[in-house]
Design a protein around this motif. Sequence first.
Motif, PDB file in Angstrom:
ATOM      1  N   ASN A   1       2.545  16.087  -7.330  1.00 21.20           N
ATOM      2  CA  ASN A   1       2.404  15.910  -5.877  1.00 21.20           C
ATOM      3  C   ASN A   1       3.549  15.088  -5.283  1.00 21.20           C
ATOM      4  OD1 ASN A   1       1.123  16.347  -3.405  1.00 21.20           O
ATOM      5  ND2 ASN A   1       0.014  14.394  -3.506  1.00 21.20           N
ATOM      6  N   ARG A   2       4.743  15.331  -5.799  1.00 24.95           N
ATOM      7  CA  ARG A   2       5.943  14.713  -5.222  1.00 24.95           C
ATOM      8  C   ARG A   2       6.488  15.742  -4.228  1.00 24.95           C
ATOM      9  NH1 ARG A   2       6.660   9.444  -6.181  1.00 24.95           N
ATOM     10  NH2 ARG A   2       8.914   9.605  -6.238  1.00 24.95           N
ATOM     11  N   HIS A   3       6.885  15.267  -3.064  1.00 25.71           N
ATOM     12  CA  HIS A   3       7.170  16.233  -1.998  1.00 25.71           C
ATOM     13  C   HIS A   3       8.655  16.539  -1.816  1.00 25.71           C
ATOM     14  CE1 HIS A   3       2.994  16.013  -0.716  1.00 25.71           C
ATOM     15  NE2 HIS A   3       3.081  14.727  -1.016  1.00 25.71           N
TER      16      HIS A   3
ATOM     17  N   ILE B   1       5.589  -1.557  -1.858  1.00 27.38           N
ATOM     18  CA  ILE B   1       4.975  -0.618  -2.798  1.00 27.38           C
ATOM     19  C   ILE B   1       5.528   0.791  -2.525  1.00 27.38           C
ATOM     20  CG2 ILE B   1       2.774   0.514  -3.393  1.00 27.38           C
ATOM     21  CD1 ILE B   1       3.003  -2.297  -4.583  1.00 27.38           C
ATOM     22  N   HIS B   2       5.656   1.161  -1.245  1.00 33.28           N
ATOM     23  CA  HIS B   2       6.310   2.422  -0.874  1.00 33.28           C
ATOM     24  C   HIS B   2       7.228   2.116   0.297  1.00 33.28           C
ATOM     25  CE1 HIS B   2       6.578   6.733   0.470  1.00 33.28           C
ATOM     26  NE2 HIS B   2       6.804   6.814  -0.824  1.00 33.28           N
ATOM     27  N   LEU B   3       8.386   1.541  -0.078  1.00 33.38           N
ATOM     28  CA  LEU B   3       9.319   1.012   0.915  1.00 33.38           C
ATOM     29  C   LEU B   3       9.751   2.057   1.945  1.00 33.38           C
ATOM     30  CD1 LEU B   3      11.077  -1.416   1.710  1.00 33.38           C
ATOM     31  CD2 LEU B   3      12.733  -0.700  -0.014  1.00 33.38           C
TER      32      LEU B   3
ATOM     33  N   GLY C   1       0.793  -1.226   0.000  1.00 31.89           N
ATOM     34  CA  GLY C   1       0.000   0.000   0.000  1.00 31.89           C
ATOM     35  C   GLY C   1       0.827   1.280   0.000  1.00 31.89           C
ATOM     36  N   CYS C   2       0.120   2.390  -0.240  1.00 29.60           N
ATOM     37  CA  CYS C   2       0.812   3.675  -0.302  1.00 29.60           C
ATOM     38  C   CYS C   2      -0.164   4.785   0.053  1.00 29.60           C
ATOM     39  CB  CYS C   2       1.352   3.872  -1.716  1.00 29.60           C
ATOM     40  SG  CYS C   2       2.160   5.447  -1.926  1.00 29.60           S
ATOM     41  N   ASN C   3       0.318   5.779   0.813  1.00 27.55           N
ATOM     42  CA  ASN C   3      -0.545   6.903   1.203  1.00 27.55           C
ATOM     43  C   ASN C   3      -0.149   8.196   0.487  1.00 27.55           C
ATOM     44  OD1 ASN C   3      -1.538   5.092   3.026  1.00 27.55           O
ATOM     45  ND2 ASN C   3      -0.652   6.047   4.847  1.00 27.55           N
ATOM     46  N   GLN C   4       0.688   8.088  -0.531  1.00 24.10           N
ATOM     47  CA  GLN C   4       1.271   9.316  -1.099  1.00 24.10           C
ATOM     48  C   GLN C   4       0.387  10.021  -2.128  1.00 24.10           C
ATOM     49  OE1 GLN C   4       4.344  10.549   0.094  1.00 24.10           O
ATOM     50  NE2 GLN C   4       3.862   8.959   1.579  1.00 24.10           N
ATOM     51  N   TYR C   5      -0.402   9.271  -2.849  1.00 24.35           N
ATOM     52  CA  TYR C   5      -1.299   9.834  -3.863  1.00 24.35           C
ATOM     53  C   TYR C   5      -0.594  10.794  -4.828  1.00 24.35           C
ATOM     54  CZ  TYR C   5      -5.054   7.530  -1.450  1.00 24.35           C
ATOM     55  OH  TYR C   5      -5.853   6.567  -0.898  1.00 24.35           O
ATOM     56  N   CYS C   6       0.437  10.316  -5.458  1.00 18.51           N
ATOM     57  CA  CYS C   6       1.029  11.091  -6.555  1.00 18.51           C
ATOM     58  C   CYS C   6      -0.075  11.233  -7.598  1.00 18.51           C
ATOM     59  CB  CYS C   6       2.227  10.348  -7.137  1.00 18.51           C
ATOM     60  SG  CYS C   6       3.509  10.084  -5.905  1.00 18.51           S
ATOM     61  N   THR C   7      -0.148  12.397  -8.234  1.00 16.88           N
ATOM     62  CA  THR C   7      -1.357  12.673  -9.029  1.00 16.88           C
ATOM     63  C   THR C   7      -1.523  11.750 -10.232  1.00 16.88           C
ATOM     64  OG1 THR C   7      -0.139  14.396 -10.187  1.00 16.88           O
ATOM     65  CG2 THR C   7      -1.540  15.101  -8.354  1.00 16.88           C
ATOM     66  N   TYR C   8      -0.440  11.100 -10.679  1.00 12.49           N
ATOM     67  CA  TYR C   8      -0.521  10.252 -11.880  1.00 12.49           C
ATOM     68  C   TYR C   8      -0.768   8.785 -11.541  1.00 12.49           C
ATOM     69  CZ  TYR C   8       4.156   9.538 -10.128  1.00 12.49           C
ATOM     70  OH  TYR C   8       5.214   9.270  -9.292  1.00 12.49           O
ATOM     71  N   CYS C   9      -0.728   8.421 -10.263  1.00 11.06           N
ATOM     72  CA  CYS C   9      -0.585   7.013  -9.909  1.00 11.06           C
ATOM     73  C   CYS C   9      -1.897   6.370  -9.425  1.00 11.06           C
ATOM     74  CB  CYS C   9       0.488   6.880  -8.837  1.00 11.06           C
ATOM     75  SG  CYS C   9       0.835   5.172  -8.425  1.00 11.06           S
ATOM     76  N   ILE C  10      -2.177   5.193  -9.936  1.00 12.62           N
ATOM     77  CA  ILE C  10      -3.408   4.483  -9.603  1.00 12.62           C
ATOM     78  C   ILE C  10      -3.187   3.513  -8.414  1.00 12.62           C
ATOM     79  CG2 ILE C  10      -2.976   2.586 -11.290  1.00 12.62           C
ATOM     80  CD1 ILE C  10      -6.399   4.181 -10.812  1.00 12.62           C
ATOM     81  N   ILE C  11      -1.916   3.304  -8.067  1.00 12.96           N
ATOM     82  CA  ILE C  11      -1.572   2.258  -7.091  1.00 12.96           C
ATOM     83  C   ILE C  11      -2.287   2.417  -5.734  1.00 12.96           C
ATOM     84  CG2 ILE C  11       0.378   1.169  -5.823  1.00 12.96           C
ATOM     85  CD1 ILE C  11       0.146   0.430  -8.861  1.00 12.96           C
ATOM     86  N   PRO C  12      -2.332   3.624  -5.123  1.00 14.89           N
ATOM     87  CA  PRO C  12      -3.023   3.721  -3.825  1.00 14.89           C
ATOM     88  C   PRO C  12      -4.487   3.286  -3.910  1.00 14.89           C
ATOM     89  CG  PRO C  12      -1.736   5.691  -4.224  1.00 14.89           C
ATOM     90  CD  PRO C  12      -1.720   4.905  -5.499  1.00 14.89           C
ATOM     91  N   TYR C  13      -5.104   3.439  -5.103  1.00 11.66           N
ATOM     92  CA  TYR C  13      -6.511   3.057  -5.249  1.00 11.66           C
ATOM     93  C   TYR C  13      -6.669   1.539  -5.371  1.00 11.66           C
ATOM     94  CZ  TYR C  13      -6.652   8.012  -6.376  1.00 11.66           C
ATOM     95  OH  TYR C  13      -6.497   9.370  -6.335  1.00 11.66           O
TER      96      TYR C  13
HETATM   97  S1  SF4 Z   1       4.117   6.630  -7.465  1.00  7.99           S
HETATM   98 FE1  SF4 Z   1       4.765   5.436  -5.686  1.00  7.99          FE
HETATM   99  S2  SF4 Z   1       4.684   6.949  -4.033  1.00  7.99           S
HETATM  100 FE2  SF4 Z   1       3.431   7.796  -5.662  1.00  7.99          FE
HETATM  101  S3  SF4 Z   1       1.354   7.092  -5.208  1.00  7.99           S
HETATM  102 FE3  SF4 Z   1       2.275   5.621  -6.634  1.00  7.99          FE
HETATM  103  S4  SF4 Z   1       3.077   3.994  -5.328  1.00  7.99           S
HETATM  104 FE4  SF4 Z   1       2.720   5.781  -4.021  1.00  7.99          FE
END
Ligand code: SF4
Length: 436
Positions: free
Chosen positions: A267-269, A187-189, A142-154
């Motif tokens: 949304n990369r910090h 997923i988000h080490l 899992g991941c809590n970052q919600y980068c604007t392009y990424c579907i993975i957290p969903y």
């Molecule tokens: S790119 Fe990586 S850090 Fe960003 S939302 Fe997707 S899995 Fe998380």
Amino acid sequence: MKVAFLTLGCKVNAYETDKMKEIFEDAGHTVTGFENCADVYIVNTCTVTNIADRKSRKMLHRARKNNPLALVVATGCYAESAVKKGEEDECIDIFVLNKDKSNILEIVCSAVKDRTYNVCYDEKNQIEKKERTRAYVKVQDGCNQYCTYCIIPYVRGSLKSRNEKDIVAEVRELAAKGYKEIVVTGIHLSSYGADSGNFVKLGGRPLSSLLKAISSVDGVERIRLGSLEPRIITESFVKELASIPQLCPHFHLSLQSGCDTVLKRMNRHYTTKEYLECLEILRRYFENPAITTDIIAGFPNETEEEFEETCRFAYKAKFAQIHVFKYSKRQGTIAAKMNGQLTEQAKAERSQRLSIIEKELEELYRKSAVKEYEKVLFEEITEIDNKKYIVGYNERYIRIAVPINEVKDVYKLHNTIKEVHILENLTDGILLGTCN
Ligand code: SF4
């Protein structure tokens, strides 16, 4: 049953496929190659880009073609998103959600129960040789970052870290089976352990403590890290890493863009300045580390100037390898709704330009090993231009080949780490070495 697996996508998927294989083998089933005739085909899919979606579908269709009577199982992130969208495909018999992967044996067994399926008598069928050299260990999901392009957290959900004790017990088992290299992945080490406290205050400590615990397991000769996020790279964290003798000087630090305005829209910090500071720290504590990264070409609204900034940044960072991704619109993400989507042609052109830079930088880094003595973990025998070689990776993840006619007892070399003198470039992506 004969069960064939195919994995697409990230190291977490590779880890989960290994686990599923183990479940079937422990229950007495035979794991066979994907190209063979099997009773069950399990495709561990990926949805990170449109290309990954397409490839997932292609492989599911290939499974059906390999044995029209087999049970075809779709699992992984593409399967998960297809279920959510209610998509169907006649070549898929069942979907297994990511959360149900650990129960896949029961799900598959109940699906094949009343089914008449083909028993494969193909002579070419062989049990997949277990490469007990490198094993993936998933430490979080899992991941809590919600980068604007990424579907993975969903599709993967929010952060869940595994308990250190359980991970170490798993590593102990893998080492006892003969695995020399452990790849710590997630997923988000970088967020490992953050679900049990404040990530910023923890400063990566749960991960460094875990790595130290893994390094104390007998038989672990190498530890390689999966993808890290730049914010975890601080002086104190890297100092901790440098004190672990088995830790490979190979860091995959996701960049995504070398331009601050694009990073913000993603949304990369972090900023590019902060990223370079991370590289400076890593290079201070590790000798010539392999810094690898991911870059997205053609993010919405990316101007030519912004893209050129990214290209210049790639040279400045001196990457050893770049995984170039053409931006892919993922429905349900913020970036998919952004104005200023680039045409396919513009994205392809930018990704091609970046790939040329990647090739140049990768070659430069690979050649820095020529004339050096490198420690290689030998993994397989491969034929290159009609000549056989035993091939493996050094700590910096450069592929190195030694001609088998130069080696005594070549099979004894498999799964051992030996010092190799690097002579020259052999072919694209592989260096030639000698053990003598
Ligand atoms: S790119 Fe990586 S850090 Fe960003 S939302 Fe997707 S899995 Fe998380």
